[in-house]
Design a protein around this motif. Structure first.
Motif, PDB file in Angstrom:
ATOM      1  N   ALA A 754      17.891  -5.477 -35.002  1.00 57.31           N
ATOM      2  CA  ALA A 754      16.451  -5.731 -34.999  1.00 57.31           C
ATOM      3  C   ALA A 754      16.152  -7.072 -35.649  1.00 57.31           C
ATOM      4  N   PHE A 755      16.895  -7.395 -36.690  1.00 56.34           N
ATOM      5  CA  PHE A 755      16.710  -8.664 -37.384  1.00 56.34           C
ATOM      6  C   PHE A 755      16.982  -9.837 -36.451  1.00 56.34           C
ATOM      7  N   ILE A 756      18.097  -9.753 -35.751  1.00 55.21           N
ATOM      8  CA  ILE A 756      18.453 -10.841 -34.836  1.00 55.21           C
ATOM      9  C   ILE A 756      17.423 -10.960 -33.720  1.00 55.21           C
ATOM     10  N   ILE A 757      17.016  -9.815 -33.169  1.00 52.61           N
ATOM     11  CA  ILE A 757      16.032  -9.850 -32.089  1.00 52.61           C
ATOM     12  C   ILE A 757      14.742 -10.508 -32.568  1.00 52.61           C
ATOM     13  N   TYR A 758      14.267 -10.085 -33.749  1.00 52.43           N
ATOM     14  CA  TYR A 758      12.987 -10.596 -34.221  1.00 52.43           C
ATOM     15  C   TYR A 758      13.074 -12.063 -34.627  1.00 52.43           C
ATOM     16  N   GLN A 759      14.097 -12.393 -35.424  1.00 50.79           N
ATOM     17  CA  GLN A 759      14.176 -13.760 -35.949  1.00 50.79           C
ATOM     18  C   GLN A 759      14.485 -14.778 -34.857  1.00 50.79           C
ATOM     19  N   LEU A 760      15.447 -14.480 -34.027  1.00 50.88           N
ATOM     20  CA  LEU A 760      15.769 -15.426 -32.955  1.00 50.88           C
ATOM     21  C   LEU A 760      14.626 -15.519 -31.964  1.00 50.88           C
ATOM     22  N   GLY A 761      14.023 -14.362 -31.688  1.00 56.97           N
ATOM     23  CA  GLY A 761      12.877 -14.336 -30.778  1.00 56.97           C
ATOM     24  C   GLY A 761      11.750 -15.195 -31.312  1.00 56.97           C
ATOM     25  N   SER A 762      11.459 -15.075 -32.617  1.00 51.75           N
ATOM     26  CA  SER A 762      10.398 -15.869 -33.229  1.00 51.75           C
ATOM     27  C   SER A 762      10.721 -17.349 -33.133  1.00 51.75           C
ATOM     28  N   LEU A 763      11.991 -17.654 -33.321  1.00 56.16           N
ATOM     29  CA  LEU A 763      12.410 -19.048 -33.264  1.00 56.16           C
ATOM     30  C   LEU A 763      12.116 -19.634 -31.883  1.00 56.16           C
ATOM     31  N   PHE A 764      12.417 -18.843 -30.861  1.00 58.16           N
ATOM     32  CA  PHE A 764      12.216 -19.329 -29.496  1.00 58.16           C
ATOM     33  C   PHE A 764      10.738 -19.457 -29.155  1.00 58.16           C
ATOM     34  N   THR A 765       9.926 -18.526 -29.712  1.00 60.88           N
ATOM     35  CA  THR A 765       8.503 -18.609 -29.396  1.00 60.88           C
ATOM     36  C   THR A 765       7.797 -19.552 -30.355  1.00 60.88           C
ATOM     37  N   GLY A 766       8.546 -20.161 -31.255  1.00 65.09           N
ATOM     38  CA  GLY A 766       7.981 -21.179 -32.123  1.00 65.09           C
ATOM     39  C   GLY A 766       7.201 -20.654 -33.308  1.00 65.09           C
ATOM     40  N   THR A 767       7.346 -19.342 -33.610  1.00 58.97           N
ATOM     41  CA  THR A 767       6.611 -18.809 -34.751  1.00 58.97           C
ATOM     42  C   THR A 767       7.545 -18.440 -35.896  1.00 58.97           C
ATOM     43  N   GLY A 768       8.817 -18.659 -35.714  1.00 55.26           N
ATOM     44  CA  GLY A 768       9.785 -18.193 -36.706  1.00 55.26           C
ATOM     45  C   GLY A 768       9.883 -19.108 -37.905  1.00 55.26           C
ATOM     46  N   ASN A 769      10.582 -18.607 -38.917  1.00 54.04           N
ATOM     47  CA  ASN A 769      10.847 -19.490 -40.035  1.00 54.04           C
ATOM     48  C   ASN A 769      12.328 -19.865 -40.041  1.00 54.04           C
ATOM     49  N   ILE A 770      12.594 -20.982 -40.653  1.00 55.99           N
ATOM     50  CA  ILE A 770      13.930 -21.583 -40.581  1.00 55.99           C
ATOM     51  C   ILE A 770      14.988 -20.692 -41.218  1.00 55.99           C
TER      52      ILE A 770
END
Lengths: 799, 69
Positions: A754-770
């Motif tokens: 779930a962590f990978i899905i959420y964090q990587l997903g956020s990164l791709f949609t431009g809302t994630g944190n580094i």
């Protein structure tokens, strides 16, 4: 049972028709349990028509060697409990291999009778068996039976009872003269050993059996000289000598009693196998079969019966045999057209559709179709969406609520046919009649009936699925599935036999985990137990449906993606775990009998369906009942205007349950759903996965993005299963340590996924944190490394 | 030669069975002993369906390598 006078052990090969025979011998007088200390099923029952006779069903075994727990259980029973007789069922289409077990049973000095099954099939194929001659040569009484058709069974049981009363055990001379002499010599060594067991222990000592009781093992060194002499003479090890001579003896016995038609011809079963296990066709055929099974059990019969259970039996009520349903629907549609779908409502809905408000088109379509049920559903899902947008300019709730209010002149169910009220209605009336207080009433209705009812709603669907799976098992196809899947699963460190538990786990994890019993190798079995519940079970389907309809507008990829996620978790776990020290070693080599295809009996299918389904219902009645009460207490006790107390109308946020959710929700922050309801839902999922749905109304997902919703779904699908399945894992692992390890592994994997899905997903949609993104990438790298690193065993000797 | 490379449909006699004691015994219980007649009924990417003593047994390639015919 101690009050029975005669005990008869029923023994035979797997797939010899033993279960069918046991069912016809005992009818419904059966008790199912486990053999002490091991997870091998123990079944016993009283003989139909003679309550003094107890039939003990031994596990299906090929031999009495000490290698599998089934074999050990069987021989311990036969040696220690000394039953009065053995009824040995022999499949006459596989005489040689079935009689191999018979020769071993005859060594136990117990009166034995053979039930020769399927003689009709042998004759049909053009072969013939001279039963009388065979019986004389073996010195064992025989009855020809057909377990399937139920013929000859009375005779077989009569012979067995007579044999038990005669107390005379047949003693055939199986082995060649020098081996027989050696065995007699070893028998001579034995003192303080019951006379009838001397032969058995002599053979076992000769074979250098490692599982002998101490007082017998003490003779091993004395016997050694005798054994080596024979081994030198035969130029073979003692175990092989015994095995070979058994088969030679059987061949000599059969010579002249068993006329076989031309060999080498392909049977019908072989012809089916050439298609079903064909290199190219096997997987497409398997996919088609499973699709059909799911289509029928989940979308047609299953849904129909489940709807009836949820909305009828555990809802308001239902029409007896459906009489009156159509008339009532028509009346309701008319009522809605006149009172609910006013011009104003229609205009508001049209405007909402133009404004593109979620779900407004569903409501509009329902009105256009004049379908009140579709309208209710769409309005229930999306009605408040219309209220909230643009300060309520699209709102239709005033009109709808007035038209449907309690005192509105709605058509009454009772006027249109024989209306049977649902259980909640009946219970409510009963409680009102008894004049109990609100607390008790709420406990019974909202806690117990609602909680258990929600779970029981899935029972019909599960029963249909179990019936299909039982059919696939009984007709012989399941063994082929294991065979076909083995070449794929082996690459991931699992055996093809691990696939059957996974398949059954799609219905319910409890029987799925239990189905791992057929895997002989302990490492493989543990791994299967750990990974089986990754596959979405029947109770996880509502969660998938909920997320799909709430966040993804019922997108058709959501459900398949859940199964894909489950399969991926199983495969990744398999590869990673196989490379750890605990699981190092090749999966046990695949060898499995593929019984000839045949039509199973309806009774066997229904019985198997009932046994699996019933164990689920029992769980619902115990663990889930208790948990429902705890959850009800947690959600109705809380703070109203600052003071703590009981309040049935409490908002979830101000209840004890809400407070707990609030306190632990930070755990899920990295997964994107640090929200009270999502947290509580996840915790409740431990009780029963369908409880997750109970916490949420669809629009409660407002706080969640699509990504967080999918992350929530992934976590709930993969994390520790419900209590019932955890209980099953505990039983199969037979160790608290392994159970905790399994649960820990499942939760860890779920969290990481779930962590990978959420964090990587956020990164791709431009809302994630580094930081989250980097961590997710690092975790991916770690998983890939764990998967590609060399096998642990390559450094040490191969196991 | 090992059973794994046998021709489909042809009958062979088993000469020797390798592997550890447990595997050998398990195979023997299913009818695989020296002297027994065996034939390959069907093959699916290495895994074999063999006819042994008139029963059909699915057997992995690794195991079929240990049965010498």
């Amino acid at each position: 049972m101690a009050d029975s006078k005669i005990t008869i052990a029923l023994a035979g090969n797997p797939n010899s028709g033993k279960t069918t025979l046991f069912n016809s011998l005992t009818g419904s007088n059966q008790f199912v349990g486990n053999w002490p200390g091991v997870t091998v099923e123990k079944k016993e029952g009283k003989l139909k028509g003679n309550k003094d006779v107890l039939i003990e069903d031994l596990p299906g075994i090929y031999s009495l060697s000490p290698y599998t727990s089934e074999e050990v259980v069987s021989r311990n029973f036969l040696v220690d409990e000394n039953p009065d007789a053995i009824l040995n069922i022999v499949d006459s289409t596989n005489l040689e291999r079935n009689l191999y077990l018979t020769t071993q049973l005859l060594e136990l000095g117990i009166p034995t009778v053979i039930a020769l099954n399927m003689t009709d099939l042998v004759e049909k194929s053009g072969d013939n068996i001279d039963t009388k001659k065979l019986s004389e040569r073996l010195g064992v009484q025989m009855a020809e039976i057909s377990a399937l058709k139920g013929t000859g069974i009375d005779e077989a049981s009569k012979l067995a009872v007579n044999a038990a009363q005669s107390k005379k055990a047949p003693k055939p001379a199986v082995f060649s003269k020098d081996v027989e002499d050696a065995l007699r010599e070893i028998e001579g060594l034995l003192v303080n050993v019951p006379e009838h067991l001397k032969r058995w222990y002599a053979v076992k000592l000769f074979e250098r059996d490692q599982k002998l009781p101490e007082n017998i093992a003490a003779y091993a060194s004395q016997a050694e000289a005798i054994i080596t002499k024979i081994e030198t003479a035969h130029d073979d090890d003692s175990e092989s000598i015994i095995t070979n001579e058994r088969y030679e003896y059987i061949a000599s016995v059969l010579n002249g009693c068993y006329g076989k038609k031309k060999a080498g011809e392909l049977s019908t079963s072989d012809k089916i196998d050439q298609i079903v296990t064909n290199r190219w066709l096997a997987l497409p055929i398997f996919a088609a079969v499973m699709w059909l099974v799911y289509y029928i059990s989940v979308t047609t019969i299953g849904t129909f019966v489940t709807d009836w259970t949820n909305d009828g039996l555990f809802g308001d009520g239902y029409y007896l045999f459906g009489n009156g349903r159509a008339e009532y629907t028509e009346a309701m549609n008319e009522y809605y057209t006149e009172n609910v779908w006013t011009d104003e409502v229609k205009a508001n809905v049209d405007k909402a559709v133009e404004a593109g408000i979620t779900g407004a088109d569903d409501i509009q379509a329902a009105i256009a179709d004049g379908d009140y049920e579709a309208f209710d559903e769409a309005y229930g899902f999306y009605g408040s969406e219309l209220d909230e947008k643009e300060n309520g300019v699209y709102s239709i709730s005033d009109t709808v609520d007035t038209a449907l209010a309690e005192d509105a002149p709605l058509p009454a169910n009772e006027d249109y046919g024989k209306w049977v009220p649902g259980i909640p209605v009946l219970v409510e009336n009963l409680l009102d009649g008894m004049g109990v207080n609100d607390f008790i009433k709420s406990l019974v209705l909202d806690g117990i009936v609602a909680g258990v009812g929600a779970v029981l709603g899935f029972v019909p669907q599960m029963f249909v699925l179990f019936a299909f799976l039982a059919f696939l098992e009984a007709c012989g196809y399941m063994a082929r599935v294991a065979f076909v899947m083995d070449r794929i699963f082996r690459r991931f460190g699992l055996s093809g036999k691990s696939f059957i538990p996974v398949l059954i786990g799609t219905g319910c994890g409890v029987p799925g985990v239990m189905a791992s019993r057929t895997i002989e190798n302990e490492r493989d079995r543990r791994m299967t137990v750990m990974t089986t519940t990754f596959i979405p079970c029947g109770a996880k389907l509502p969660i998938i449906a909920l997320i799909a309809s709430a966040l993804f507008r019922k997108a058709s990829w959501v459900a398949p993606s859940a199964y894909f996620l489950g399969m991926a978790a199983i495969i990744i776990s398999g590869i990673i775990l196989k490379k750890t020290k605990m699981f190092a070693g090749e999966p046990a080599p695949f060898v499995m009998e593929l019984p000839a295809y045949h039509w199973p009996t309806l009774t066997n299918i229904l019985r198997s369906m009932w046994e699996r389904g019933w164990s689920f219902i029992k769980k619902a009645g115990s663990i889930i009942l208790l948990s429902s009460i705890v959850i009800w207490l947690g959600s109705t006790f809380g703070w109203t205007d600052g003071s703590f107390g009981w309040n049935p109308d409490l908002e979830l946020e101000s209840s004890v349950l809400g407070a707990i959710g609030n306190a632990v929700k930070w755990i899920f922050a990295p997964l994107g759903f640090a929200e009270i309801k999502a947290t509580i839902a996840t915790v409740m999922g431990l009780v029963a996965k369908e409880e997750v749905v109970g916490v949420f109304g669809v629009l409660d997902f407002e706080g969640l993005s699509k990504l967080a919703g999918y992350s929530f779904l992934a976590f709930n699908l993969l994390c520790a299963p419900c209590f019932a399945a955890i209980g099953a894992i505990r039983r199969e692992m037979n160790s608290a340590k392994w159970t905790w390890f399994a649960i820990g592994w499942q939760c860890l994997l779920a969290y990481i996924a779930a962590f990978i899905i959420y964090q990587l997903g956020s990164l791709f949609t431009g809302t994630g944190n580094i930081i989250g993104g980097i961590l997710a990438i690092a975790l991916c790298a770690l998983i890939i490394w764990l998967m590609v690193r060399p096998y642990n065993e390559s450094q040490t000797a191969k196991a | 030669m090992p059973l794994a490379i046998a021709d489909q449909g042809k009958e062979y006699t088993i000469r020797k069975i390798g592997g550890n004691a447990e595997t050998r015994q398990h195979l023997a219980d299913l009818g695989f002993t020296a002297g027994a007649v065996v034939s390959v009924v069907n093959e699916a990417a290495g895994n074999l369906i063999v006819n042994i003593r008139n029963t059909r047994v699915g057997i992995g390639k690794d195991l079929a390598m240990k049965i010498m015919i």
